[in-house]
Design an enzyme around this catalytic site. Structure first.
Site, PDB file in Angstrom:
ATOM      1  N   CYS A 120       0.842  -1.220   0.000  1.00 35.64           N
ATOM      2  CA  CYS A 120       0.000   0.000   0.000  1.00 35.64           C
ATOM      3  C   CYS A 120       0.863   1.251   0.000  1.00 35.64           C
ATOM      4  O   CYS A 120       0.345   2.352  -0.267  1.00 35.64           O
ATOM      5  CB  CYS A 120      -0.860   0.147   1.244  1.00 35.64           C
ATOM      6  SG  CYS A 120      -1.538  -1.265   1.904  1.00 35.64           S
TER       7      CYS A 120
ATOM      8  N   TYR B 116      -2.462   4.459   6.977  1.00 37.94           N
ATOM      9  CA  TYR B 116      -1.675   3.238   7.210  1.00 37.94           C
ATOM     10  C   TYR B 116      -0.429   3.248   6.323  1.00 37.94           C
ATOM     11  O   TYR B 116       0.686   2.961   6.781  1.00 37.94           O
ATOM     12  CB  TYR B 116      -2.568   2.039   6.891  1.00 37.94           C
ATOM     13  CG  TYR B 116      -1.894   0.688   6.855  1.00 37.94           C
ATOM     14  CD1 TYR B 116      -1.504   0.057   8.031  1.00 37.94           C
ATOM     15  CD2 TYR B 116      -1.689   0.019   5.652  1.00 37.94           C
ATOM     16  CE1 TYR B 116      -0.915  -1.205   7.995  1.00 37.94           C
ATOM     17  CE2 TYR B 116      -1.099  -1.239   5.608  1.00 37.94           C
ATOM     18  CZ  TYR B 116      -0.721  -1.843   6.785  1.00 37.94           C
ATOM     19  OH  TYR B 116      -0.134  -3.090   6.751  1.00 37.94           O
TER      20      TYR B 116
ATOM     21  N   LYS C  75       3.594   3.163   7.159  1.00 41.25           N
ATOM     22  CA  LYS C  75       4.510   2.146   6.600  1.00 41.25           C
ATOM     23  C   LYS C  75       5.706   2.822   5.927  1.00 41.25           C
ATOM     24  O   LYS C  75       6.840   2.389   6.069  1.00 41.25           O
ATOM     25  CB  LYS C  75       3.757   1.271   5.597  1.00 41.25           C
ATOM     26  CG  LYS C  75       2.715   0.381   6.220  1.00 41.25           C
ATOM     27  CD  LYS C  75       3.316  -0.905   6.709  1.00 41.25           C
ATOM     28  CE  LYS C  75       3.235  -1.079   8.177  1.00 41.25           C
ATOM     29  NZ  LYS C  75       3.962  -2.217   8.696  1.00 41.25           N
TER      30      LYS C  75
ATOM     31  N   HIS D  43      -8.574  -9.628   5.496  1.00 37.82           N
ATOM     32  CA  HIS D  43      -8.253  -9.230   4.121  1.00 37.82           C
ATOM     33  C   HIS D  43      -9.202  -9.974   3.174  1.00 37.82           C
ATOM     34  O   HIS D  43      -9.977 -10.824   3.592  1.00 37.82           O
ATOM     35  CB  HIS D  43      -6.794  -9.581   3.797  1.00 37.82           C
ATOM     36  CG  HIS D  43      -5.819  -8.736   4.555  1.00 37.82           C
ATOM     37  ND1 HIS D  43      -5.576  -7.430   4.240  1.00 37.82           N
ATOM     38  CD2 HIS D  43      -5.034  -9.007   5.619  1.00 37.82           C
ATOM     39  CE1 HIS D  43      -4.675  -6.936   5.066  1.00 37.82           C
ATOM     40  NE2 HIS D  43      -4.329  -7.875   5.925  1.00 37.82           N
TER      41      HIS D  43
HETATM   42  N1  LIG Z   1      -1.051  -9.488   5.924  1.00 38.00           N
HETATM   43  C1  LIG Z   1      -0.574  -8.977   4.784  1.00 38.00           C
HETATM   44  O1  LIG Z   1      -1.074  -9.252   3.678  1.00 38.00           O
HETATM   45  C2  LIG Z   1       0.606  -8.049   4.813  1.00 38.00           C
HETATM   46  C3  LIG Z   1       1.123  -7.655   3.593  1.00 38.00           C
HETATM   47  C4  LIG Z   1       2.193  -6.793   3.582  1.00 38.00           C
HETATM   48  C5  LIG Z   1       2.734  -6.355   4.773  1.00 38.00           C
HETATM   49  N2  LIG Z   1       2.231  -6.744   5.945  1.00 38.00           N
HETATM   50  C6  LIG Z   1       2.870  -6.219   7.168  1.00 38.00           C
HETATM   51  O2  LIG Z   1       3.345  -7.280   7.974  1.00 38.00           O
HETATM   52  C7  LIG Z   1       3.218  -6.959   9.347  1.00 38.00           C
HETATM   53  C8  LIG Z   1       2.448  -8.054  10.069  1.00 38.00           C
HETATM   54  O3  LIG Z   1       1.180  -8.215   9.457  1.00 38.00           O
HETATM   55  P1  LIG Z   1       0.188  -9.409   9.816  1.00 38.00           P
HETATM   56  O4  LIG Z   1      -0.702  -9.580   8.646  1.00 38.00           O
HETATM   57  O5  LIG Z   1       0.933 -10.578  10.368  1.00 38.00           O
HETATM   58  O6  LIG Z   1      -0.669  -8.719  10.971  1.00 38.00           O
HETATM   59  P2  LIG Z   1      -1.514  -9.425  12.131  1.00 38.00           P
HETATM   60  O7  LIG Z   1      -1.861 -10.813  11.769  1.00 38.00           O
HETATM   61  O8  LIG Z   1      -2.617  -8.482  12.462  1.00 38.00           O
HETATM   62  O9  LIG Z   1      -0.498  -9.471  13.342  1.00 38.00           O
HETATM   63  C9  LIG Z   1      -0.089  -8.320  14.016  1.00 38.00           C
HETATM   64  C10 LIG Z   1       0.574  -8.719  15.306  1.00 38.00           C
HETATM   65  O10 LIG Z   1       0.964  -7.526  15.999  1.00 38.00           O
HETATM   66  C11 LIG Z   1       0.464  -7.581  17.329  1.00 38.00           C
HETATM   67  N3  LIG Z   1       0.262  -6.225  17.820  1.00 38.00           N
HETATM   68  C12 LIG Z   1      -0.585  -5.284  17.322  1.00 38.00           C
HETATM   69  N4  LIG Z   1      -0.489  -4.153  18.038  1.00 38.00           N
HETATM   70  C13 LIG Z   1       0.432  -4.387  19.014  1.00 38.00           C
HETATM   71  C14 LIG Z   1       0.958  -3.605  20.081  1.00 38.00           C
HETATM   72  N5  LIG Z   1       0.564  -2.345  20.283  1.00 38.00           N
HETATM   73  N6  LIG Z   1       1.888  -4.160  20.889  1.00 38.00           N
HETATM   74  C15 LIG Z   1       2.288  -5.434  20.700  1.00 38.00           C
HETATM   75  N7  LIG Z   1       1.839  -6.227  19.712  1.00 38.00           N
HETATM   76  C16 LIG Z   1       0.911  -5.699  18.883  1.00 38.00           C
HETATM   77  C17 LIG Z   1      -0.818  -8.389  17.209  1.00 38.00           C
HETATM   78  O11 LIG Z   1      -1.239  -8.878  18.457  1.00 38.00           O
HETATM   79  P3  LIG Z   1      -2.842  -8.909  18.776  1.00 38.00           P
HETATM   80  O12 LIG Z   1      -3.455  -9.669  17.630  1.00 38.00           O
HETATM   81  O13 LIG Z   1      -2.936  -9.589  20.082  1.00 38.00           O
HETATM   82  O14 LIG Z   1      -3.272  -7.480  18.785  1.00 38.00           O
HETATM   83  C18 LIG Z   1      -0.335  -9.495  16.261  1.00 38.00           C
HETATM   84  O15 LIG Z   1       0.445 -10.438  16.955  1.00 38.00           O
HETATM   85  C19 LIG Z   1       2.556  -5.587   9.395  1.00 38.00           C
HETATM   86  O16 LIG Z   1       3.549  -4.608   9.565  1.00 38.00           O
HETATM   87  C20 LIG Z   1       1.924  -5.429   8.035  1.00 38.00           C
HETATM   88  O17 LIG Z   1       1.901  -4.088   7.637  1.00 38.00           O
HETATM   89  C21 LIG Z   1       1.179  -7.591   6.005  1.00 38.00           C
END
Ligand SMILES: NC(=O)c1ccc[n+]([C@@H]2O[C@H](COP(=O)([O-])OP(=O)(O)OC[C@H]3O[C@@H](n4cnc5c(N)ncnc54)[C@H](OP(=O)(O)O)[C@@H]3O)[C@@H](O)[C@H]2O)c1
Length: 288
Positions: free
Chosen positions: A110, A137, A141, A179
């Protein structure tokens, strides 16, 4: 990085963090440090600093973030920008302060301009306006990427940024934060159970996305932690795109749903295409 290195995986309960943990364990890394969101809110600078001071991690993988759907981004823009900026400001700065040997930051596609030429090359970042629905967001990033680069330039910190394609897989979200792929699985599953006459999809179904299996991303992240030291961001994807309507048809077929598919065109589509150019990571020798 060796098998006895102390590695902090921030966000280990999430989609990407949990896949990284699986991969690290599979490869025999024994000193993995984790904290749940509940036990350590990474927005809390004081408590996060105590954690770094006590644990002294050697490597940090920053997969903790506030992540969500177009709808969630549109509804809670303040939370998306504030929480992501605060988490990454704390973790990146403290990684420098506590002399972390290497940090891997997860950016997002994004962050590329809405009208970016496809496939998107790393040098296209900051060359145009962002998609408005998730701009806060995306700005967070971009700030994380710039922060890694600034610490690299000023302090020589080995902080690298990876931009993955749209990730799916084990531990995905099926709630309001989901998503597109898990949302479709859930909608068709529920439609089958309830014998619904139609399934409604947001938008026109025309946007195309590059879907990337989370265990492949975890593999790429560990590869890059070993092989990549440059401040320039690096894309990671599979190089193939699927339209939302193709995806919906595929899931519909697998689910066995026989009802109607309705496109709600009053809902936003998001970016029309999001295909990454992953030639840089391929040239380093990684492929899914
Ligand atoms: N998913 C995608 O398609 C995608 C694509 C490109 C990039 N990314 C990037 O990859 C990274 C991880 O994404 P994801 O999809 O794995 O996200 P996710 O499944 O939502 O996981 C996020 C993690 O961060 C934890 N977290 C959130 N806020 C927090 C806080 N304040 N303190 C401590 N822990 C916290 C969450 O814990 P809780 O669930 O307990 O809140 C969860 O363990 C992000 O930076 C995202 O931008 C993701």
């Amino acid at each position: 990085m060796n098998k006895s290195s102390k590695i902090f995986v921030a966000g280990h309960t999430g989609l990407i963090g949990s896949a990284i943990i699986r991969k690290l364990r599979l490869m025999g890394y024994a000193r993995i440090i984790t904290r749940t969101h509940k036990s350590l809110d990474l927005k809390d600078r004081k408590r996060t600093e105590s954690f770094f001071s006590k644990e002294q991690p050697e490597y940090v993988i920053l997969a903790a973030a506030k992540v969500g759907s177009i709808q969630a981004n549109d509804t809670y823009p303040a939370e998306f920008i504030f929480e992501n900026l605060t988490i990454q400001n704390n973790v990146i700065d403290l990684s420098w302060k506590y002399r972390v040997k290497k940090l891997l930051y997860l950016g997002s596609s994004c962050a590329y301009p809405k009208k970016c030429s496809q496939p998107m090359k790393e040098e296209s970042l900051l060359t145009g306006s962002l998609e408005p629905t998730n701009e806060p967001y995306a700005i967070a990033k971009l700030a994380g990427i710039k922060m890694c680069q600034a610490y690299h330039r000023q302090y020589g910190a080995k902080f690298i940024s990876v931009i993955p394609a749209n990730v799916y897989g084990i531990n995905d979200h099926f709630d309001e934060n989901a998503h597109v792929l898990p949302t479709l699985i859930k909608r068709f599953h529920q439609a089958c159970l309830k014998k619904s006459k139609s399934v409604v999809l947001w938008g026109t179904g025309k946007p195309k996305r590059e879907f990337f299996y989370v265990d492949d991303l975890a593999d790429a992240c560990l590869f890059l932690l070993k092989k990549y030291n440059e401040p320039e961001v690096i894309n990671v994807g599979v190089g193939q795109e699927t339209s939302i309507s193709q995806l919906a048809q595929k899931i519909r077929k697998i689910s066995g749903y026989r009802g109607e598919l309705v496109y709600d065109t009053s809902r936003p589509d998001g970016n029309p295409r999001r295909l990454l150019n992953s030639s840089k990571v391929s040239a380093l020798g990684w492929k899914a």
